[in-house]
Design an enzyme around this catalytic site. Structure first.
Site, short mmCIF file in Angstrom:
data_model
loop_
_atom_site.label_atom_id
_atom_site.label_comp_id
_atom_site.label_asym_id
_atom_site.label_seq_id
_atom_site.Cartn_x
_atom_site.Cartn_y
_atom_site.Cartn_z
N LEU A 278 36.73 7.31 37.51
CA LEU A 278 35.69 7.14 38.53
C LEU A 278 36.16 6.15 39.59
CD1 LEU A 278 32.40 7.04 36.43
CD2 LEU A 278 33.74 8.99 37.25
N ARG B 56 30.53 -5.15 47.76
CA ARG B 56 30.68 -6.60 47.54
C ARG B 56 32.10 -7.11 47.82
NH1 ARG B 56 28.17 -6.58 41.70
NH2 ARG B 56 28.53 -4.36 41.99
C1 UD1 Z 1 28.39 0.56 34.79
C2 UD1 Z 1 27.61 1.02 33.57
C3 UD1 Z 1 27.26 -0.19 32.72
C4 UD1 Z 1 28.51 -0.95 32.35
C5 UD1 Z 1 29.33 -1.29 33.58
C6 UD1 Z 1 30.67 -1.81 33.15
C7 UD1 Z 1 26.34 3.00 34.23
C8 UD1 Z 1 25.02 3.52 34.65
N1 UD1 Z 1 26.41 1.70 33.99
O1 UD1 Z 1 27.54 -0.27 35.55
O2 UD1 Z 1 26.59 0.23 31.55
O3 UD1 Z 1 28.15 -2.12 31.66
O4 UD1 Z 1 29.55 -0.11 34.39
O5 UD1 Z 1 31.42 -2.24 34.26
O6 UD1 Z 1 27.28 3.76 34.09
N2 UD1 Z 1 30.90 5.32 40.51
C9 UD1 Z 1 31.15 6.53 41.12
N3 UD1 Z 1 30.11 7.24 41.64
C10 UD1 Z 1 28.83 6.81 41.56
C11 UD1 Z 1 28.60 5.56 40.94
C12 UD1 Z 1 29.64 4.86 40.42
O7 UD1 Z 1 32.30 6.95 41.19
O8 UD1 Z 1 27.96 7.52 42.05
C13 UD1 Z 1 32.05 4.58 39.94
C14 UD1 Z 1 32.28 3.25 40.62
O9 UD1 Z 1 33.25 3.39 41.62
C15 UD1 Z 1 32.83 2.39 39.48
C16 UD1 Z 1 32.16 2.97 38.26
O10 UD1 Z 1 31.74 4.26 38.60
O11 UD1 Z 1 34.24 2.57 39.33
C17 UD1 Z 1 31.00 2.12 37.79
O12 UD1 Z 1 30.00 2.10 38.77
P1 UD1 Z 1 29.16 0.79 39.08
O13 UD1 Z 1 28.14 1.11 40.10
O14 UD1 Z 1 30.06 -0.35 39.34
O15 UD1 Z 1 28.41 0.61 37.69
P2 UD1 Z 1 27.83 -0.71 37.09
O16 UD1 Z 1 26.52 -0.99 37.69
O17 UD1 Z 1 28.85 -1.76 37.11
#
Ligand code: UD1
Ligand code: CA
Length: 455
Positions: free
Chosen positions: A7, A14
């Site tokens: 992902l 940020r």
């Molecule tokens: C996510 C997890 C959380 C975990 C944390 C660990 C979910 C809902 N939550 O939260 O349980 O503790 O990671 O770091 O999964 N991304 C996409 N497309 C999207 C959304 C996100 O590619 O639509 C990718 C982001 O680039 C990132 C990863 O997914 O690499 C995680 O997304 P982020 O929004 O950072 O999730 P957290 O809120 O950190």
């Protein structure tokens, strides 16, 4: 079949940067490349990268035709992100989900996670943190069985006290993931389709969930801002420094060396503080590098000493040389053995053969220097006429007096001696003294002007 979904569609708000988050470097290499390397080491059958904004930049930075790129046009959550890759994934495959902003994850940890899937429906990596805030919490029942993951924003006060958190990394079978993901909803505070909701689904179906608690919280650190990026960088650097010391390298201080590339070292190599090694660096036996040196794409022969504050880039350096302090060696330079390059000497695109010395304050560019040549202090090659670069050739056993300018193109034949302070514009004959110097005159009785005394 193993297929890996990485992902990488996060905007990285940020980070406050125009560069997509996953392209920020750790140890000189983008976070995405770190994760791709780990994926490659797992010998996955296919690697899918879910990308979003800045996608062209991301693709251009990776340049790997074997990757299947999946565009996520709207950032609707981690579950939605994984779903973008699912149509291309073989239904019989095992799927491993990785995050491009968790760059230090180790291959061994992932191998175990995949192995555990043999006896379970879903295999998940968690970590216990002193301060779990911001992460999804692992919610277990009284028997310790995992029930669900609650995101911080959706968690009540009691749930927020749980310090075991989701790293985001999980493995499951494609057919299960498809079923769980297709029915996700976004009824949560963030209005997103959470990948983490698959855990509750699996539990409800009576699936067996294996949770591996990471023994090494450093490897699951995520990067959301520049503070975390710096933390990850330091962790990574300490790991590299420790690995070098295990190979026998002496480090004056493992917290003050930075490695941004592939380093190969011989025996008894030692690095003083604040050395930066970049690109492909090879240091043969008994090489010592002084404080504050930057070496990028260099190959250094045994017993060579690089003294403090020297910068060397794209160069091959022989054995028993002494470089610096304060030397600058620029690309396409080749030094033979026993060459000395002293302080404030700049060498560019030049070859300097065995036993030659340029000890002080010189510029040598586009030059071939033979063996046993001595270049006096302040000598420069005038290699550029404003339009083109010209080359200088200096034969074996040449002696160049201090403060000499060599106007290229020019050939100083072997054994020539050039008088100090000369401007040499034509080729010089072998074994002769050549100099160009205005005659020295003395003006008898000349008086230096004196200052008028103030009244
Ligand atoms: C996510 C997890 C959380 C975990 C944390 C660990 C979910 C809902 N939550 O939260 O349980 O503790 O990671 O770091 O999964 N991304 C996409 N497309 C999207 C959304 C996100 O590619 O639509 C990718 C982001 O680039 C990132 C990863 O997914 O690499 C995680 O997304 P982020 O929004 O950072 O999730 P957290 O809120 O950190
Ligand atoms: Ca995150």
């Amino acid at each position: 079949m193993l297929e890996i979904v990485i992902l990488a569609a996060g905007q990285g708000m940020r980070m406050h940067s125009l560069r997509p988050k996953v392209l920020h470097p750790v140890g000189g290499k983008s976070m995405l490349l770190h994760v791709l390397k780990t994926a490659a080491n797992l010998s996955a059958d296919r690697v899918h990268v879910v990308y979003g904004q800045g996608g062209d930049m991301v693709k251009a930075a990776v340049e790997d035709d074997s990757i299947h790129w999946c565009h996520q046009s709207e950032r609707l959550g981690t579950g939605h992100a994984v779903l973008q890759a699912m149509p291309a994934i073989d239904i019989e495959s095992t799927v491993l989900v990785l995050y491009a902003d968790v760059p230090l994850i180790r291959m061994e940890t992932l191998q175990n996670l995949i192995l555990e899937l043999g006896q379970s429906t879903l295999s998940l990596l968690s970590v216990k943190l002193e301060n779990p805030s911001g992460y999804g919490r692992i919610v277990r029942d009284v028997h310790g069985l995992v029930q669900c993951i609650k995101e911080e924003n959706d968690a009540d006060v009691e749930t927020r006290k749980i310090n075991e958190v989701n790293t985001g990394i999980l493995a499951a079978r494609a057919k299960d993931l498809n079923r769980w993901l297709e029915n996700l909803d976004n009824n949560n505070t963030q209005g997103e389709y959470y990948l983490t909701d698959c855990i509750a689904r699996c539990a409800r179906e009576g699936g067996r969930i294996h949770v591996a608690v990471s023994a090494n919280p450093a490897e699951v650190m995520g990067v959301n801002d520049k503070l975390q990026l710096a933390k990850v960088e330091r962790t990574y650097q300490l790991g590299r420094a420790n690995a070098m010391m295990r190979q026998g390298v002496t480090l004056a201080d493992p917290s003050r060396v930075d490695i941004r590339g592939d380093i190969s070292v011989g025996q008894d190599v030692s690095l003083d503080i604040n050395v930066i090694l970049e690109g492909q660096v090879r240091l043969a036996d008994n090489v010592t590098v002084g404080a504050h040196c930057i070496l990028k794409n260099v190959d250094i022969g045994k017993d060579t000493e690089v003294r403090p504050f020297s910068a060397i880039e794209n160069a091959v350096i022989g054995e028993r040389c002494i470089i610096g302090p304060y030397a600058r060696i620029r690309p396409e330079t080749h030094l033979g053995n026993d060459v000395h390059i002293g302080n404030f000497v700049e060498v560019k695109k030049s070859t300097i053969d065995d036993n030659s010395k340029i000890n002080h304050l010189s510029y040598i560019g586009d030059t071939q220097i033979g063996k046993r040549v001595n270049v006096g202090a302040g000598t420069i090659t005038c290699n550029y006429d404003g339009a083109s670069k010209h080359s200088t050739q200096i034969g074996d056993d040449v002696f160049i007096g201090s403060d000499t300018q060599l106007i290229a193109p020019i050939h100083i034949q072997e054994g020539s001696t050039l008088g100090a302070g000369s401007t040499i514009t034509r080729d010089t004959p072998a074994h002769e003294l050549t100099l160009s110097r205005s005659k020295q005159v003395t003006v008898p009785g000349w008086q230096r002007p004196g200052k008028k005394l103030k009244k």
